[in-house]
Design an enzyme around this catalytic site. Structure first.
Site, short mmCIF file in Angstrom:
data_model
loop_
_atom_site.label_atom_id
_atom_site.label_comp_id
_atom_site.label_asym_id
_atom_site.label_seq_id
_atom_site.Cartn_x
_atom_site.Cartn_y
_atom_site.Cartn_z
N ASN A 1 -15.04 26.20 4.55
CA ASN A 1 -13.88 26.85 5.18
C ASN A 1 -13.83 26.39 6.64
O ASN A 1 -14.76 26.63 7.41
CB ASN A 1 -14.05 28.37 5.07
CG ASN A 1 -12.90 29.10 5.73
OD1 ASN A 1 -12.47 28.76 6.82
ND2 ASN A 1 -12.41 30.13 5.07
N HIS B 1 -12.18 27.93 11.54
CA HIS B 1 -12.58 28.10 12.94
C HIS B 1 -12.58 26.81 13.74
O HIS B 1 -12.73 26.83 14.96
CB HIS B 1 -13.90 28.88 13.03
CG HIS B 1 -13.70 30.27 12.50
ND1 HIS B 1 -12.74 31.11 13.02
CD2 HIS B 1 -14.24 30.92 11.44
CE1 HIS B 1 -12.73 32.24 12.33
NE2 HIS B 1 -13.63 32.15 11.37
N ARG C 1 -7.02 27.12 23.14
CA ARG C 1 -6.63 26.36 24.32
C ARG C 1 -5.26 25.71 24.21
O ARG C 1 -4.80 25.06 25.14
CB ARG C 1 -7.69 25.27 24.62
CG ARG C 1 -9.01 25.80 25.11
CD ARG C 1 -8.91 26.43 26.50
NE ARG C 1 -8.62 25.44 27.53
CZ ARG C 1 -9.53 24.77 28.21
NH1 ARG C 1 -10.81 25.00 27.99
NH2 ARG C 1 -9.21 23.89 29.12
N HIS D 1 -7.50 29.41 5.35
CA HIS D 1 -6.77 30.67 5.18
C HIS D 1 -5.54 30.62 6.07
O HIS D 1 -5.66 30.61 7.30
CB HIS D 1 -7.70 31.83 5.60
CG HIS D 1 -7.12 33.19 5.38
ND1 HIS D 1 -7.85 34.34 5.57
CD2 HIS D 1 -5.89 33.60 4.99
CE1 HIS D 1 -7.10 35.39 5.30
NE2 HIS D 1 -5.88 34.96 4.96
N ARG E 1 -3.12 32.58 7.56
CA ARG E 1 -2.87 34.01 7.80
C ARG E 1 -1.43 34.22 8.23
O ARG E 1 -0.82 33.33 8.84
CB ARG E 1 -3.83 34.54 8.87
CG ARG E 1 -5.29 34.49 8.47
CD ARG E 1 -6.16 35.15 9.53
NE ARG E 1 -6.07 36.59 9.43
CZ ARG E 1 -7.00 37.37 8.90
NH1 ARG E 1 -8.12 36.86 8.44
NH2 ARG E 1 -6.83 38.66 8.84
N ARG F 1 -3.20 32.85 13.27
CA ARG F 1 -4.12 32.85 14.40
C ARG F 1 -4.97 31.58 14.47
O ARG F 1 -5.48 31.23 15.52
CB ARG F 1 -5.01 34.09 14.37
CG ARG F 1 -6.01 34.09 13.24
CD ARG F 1 -6.97 35.25 13.34
NE ARG F 1 -6.33 36.52 13.08
CZ ARG F 1 -7.01 37.61 12.74
NH1 ARG F 1 -8.32 37.57 12.65
NH2 ARG F 1 -6.40 38.74 12.48
N HIS F 2 -5.19 30.94 13.33
CA HIS F 2 -5.95 29.67 13.40
C HIS F 2 -5.22 28.55 12.65
O HIS F 2 -4.62 27.69 13.26
CB HIS F 2 -7.42 29.84 12.97
CG HIS F 2 -7.71 30.78 11.83
ND1 HIS F 2 -7.07 30.69 10.62
CD2 HIS F 2 -8.58 31.82 11.72
CE1 HIS F 2 -7.53 31.61 9.81
NE2 HIS F 2 -8.44 32.34 10.44
N GLU G 1 -6.55 30.04 0.96
CA GLU G 1 -6.67 31.51 0.91
C GLU G 1 -5.40 32.10 1.47
O GLU G 1 -4.89 31.64 2.50
CB GLU G 1 -7.82 31.97 1.81
CG GLU G 1 -9.18 31.71 1.27
CD GLU G 1 -10.25 32.18 2.26
OE1 GLU G 1 -9.93 32.88 3.23
OE2 GLU G 1 -11.40 31.80 2.06
N THR H 1 -11.69 38.66 6.99
CA THR H 1 -11.39 39.42 5.78
C THR H 1 -12.48 40.48 5.59
O THR H 1 -13.66 40.16 5.54
CB THR H 1 -11.37 38.47 4.56
OG1 THR H 1 -10.63 37.31 4.93
CG2 THR H 1 -10.73 39.13 3.36
N GLU I 1 -13.74 35.28 -6.78
CA GLU I 1 -14.70 34.97 -5.71
C GLU I 1 -15.32 36.30 -5.33
O GLU I 1 -14.62 37.22 -4.86
CB GLU I 1 -14.01 34.31 -4.52
CG GLU I 1 -15.01 34.03 -3.39
CD GLU I 1 -14.45 33.17 -2.26
OE1 GLU I 1 -13.56 32.33 -2.52
OE2 GLU I 1 -14.93 33.35 -1.13
N HIS J 1 -18.40 34.64 1.93
CA HIS J 1 -18.30 35.49 3.11
C HIS J 1 -19.67 35.82 3.69
O HIS J 1 -20.51 36.38 3.01
CB HIS J 1 -17.53 36.79 2.85
CG HIS J 1 -16.71 37.16 4.05
ND1 HIS J 1 -17.26 37.72 5.17
CD2 HIS J 1 -15.39 36.99 4.32
CE1 HIS J 1 -16.31 37.89 6.07
NE2 HIS J 1 -15.17 37.45 5.58
N GLY J 2 -19.85 35.42 4.92
CA GLY J 2 -21.06 35.77 5.67
C GLY J 2 -22.29 34.95 5.31
O GLY J 2 -23.40 35.27 5.76
N GLY K 1 -17.86 29.23 5.79
CA GLY K 1 -17.08 28.78 6.93
C GLY K 1 -17.76 28.94 8.26
O GLY K 1 -18.30 27.97 8.83
N HIS K 2 -17.79 30.17 8.76
CA HIS K 2 -18.17 30.41 10.15
C HIS K 2 -19.54 29.82 10.50
O HIS K 2 -19.70 29.19 11.53
CB HIS K 2 -18.15 31.93 10.41
CG HIS K 2 -18.40 32.29 11.83
ND1 HIS K 2 -19.65 32.58 12.32
CD2 HIS K 2 -17.55 32.37 12.89
CE1 HIS K 2 -19.55 32.85 13.61
NE2 HIS K 2 -18.29 32.72 13.98
#
Ligand code: PXP
Length: 244
Positions: free
Chosen positions: A11, A14, A22, A47, A49, A53-54, A74, A105, A155, A194-195, A216-217
């Site tokens: 993912n 980010h 920026r 994703h 959204r 936002r990203h 997503e 999420t 998922e 997730h996570g 992802g993150h």
């Protein structure tokens, strides 16, 4: 019998976050996705959204056009985003819940609470030839409805497990294991996400029947660390090269 290796979907939301904070043209999710592909990732997840936002609409189109590994989009069950999905036609869509104020999420999709909408969106995506996954908690009632919706994948939401420690974590992992077994019995393919990070992925791999882990993150965060030395070196070379 040899078990099938678990696939990795990266993912890259980010990467877009870094660009959006920026208002620059870099870094692009597309360039990052190509590096993921070169490193052996099996798929790319973004994703889109509602608040953008990203990831931006243009990112999704560019990824679908240029990638040779599957794109997993997503999205919430929102008509504006559904129209984009039906136009882009990613290989896969994962339906997720979305709240504007959330940082990420927060929980699984409540298929029971919005059955009519979810079933309609799943059918529209399936009719367009898109593989559908539903991001849900490992709850038998939700999993029954996922199977009834016609979606091919679920998922499982691993975020709670990843936030817990000790016996609470063990209990949550058991729930994920039982959920995966139940989903498999229902004929659903099982992804999880997730996570997840390097410190908890071995525990996550105890979940049976896993097809793909979507991460992802932690990968984007780790990429900053493993890439920092090379990035500083490049800039030093540029400065020192110019001053000699
Ligand atoms: N799977 C789903 C459905 C998600 O919403 C997210 C976060 O966007 C992920 C996986 C990846 O989670 P993380 O960024 O914590 O690895």
């Amino acid at each position: 019998m040899k078990t099938k290796p678990v696939r990795l979907g990266v993912n890259i939301d980010h990467v877009a976050t870094l660009r959006q904070v920026r208002g620059t043209s870099y870094p692009t999710p597309f360039d990052a996705a190509q590096l993921c592909e070169r490193a052996g990732a099996h798929g790319i997840t973004v994703h889109l959204r509602e608040d953008r936002r990203h990831i931006q609409d243009a990112d999704v189109y560019a990824l679908k056009r240029g990638l040779s590994i599957p794109l997993n989009l997503e999205m919430a069950c929102a008509s504006e985003i559904l129209a984009i999905a039906l136009d882009v036609r990613p290989q896969e869509v994962c339906l997720v819940p979305e709240r504007r104020e959330e940082l990420t999420t927060e929980g699984g999709l409540d298929v029971r609470g919005q059955q009519e909408t979810v079933f309609r969106v799943v059918q529209q995506l399936l009719d367009a030839g898109i593989v559908v996954s539903l991001f849900v908690e490992a709850d038998p009632g939700q999993l029954d409805l996922c199977a009834a919706s016609g979606a091919q994948y679920v998922e499982l939401h691993t975020g709670h497990f990843c936030d817990l420690e000790g016996t609470a974590a063990t209990t949550e992992l058991r729930k994920l294991i039982e959920g995966a077994e139940y989903a498999h019995k229902l004929g659903l393919k099982v992804n999880a996400g997730h996570g997840i990070h390097l410190g908890n992925v071995q525990a996550i791999l105890k979940i049976p029947h896993l097809d793909t882990l979507n991460i992802g993150h932690s990968i984007v965060a780790r990429a900053v660390m493993v890439g920092m030395q090379a990035a500083v070196q490049e800039m030093l070379d540029a400065i020192q090269g110019a001053s000699t």
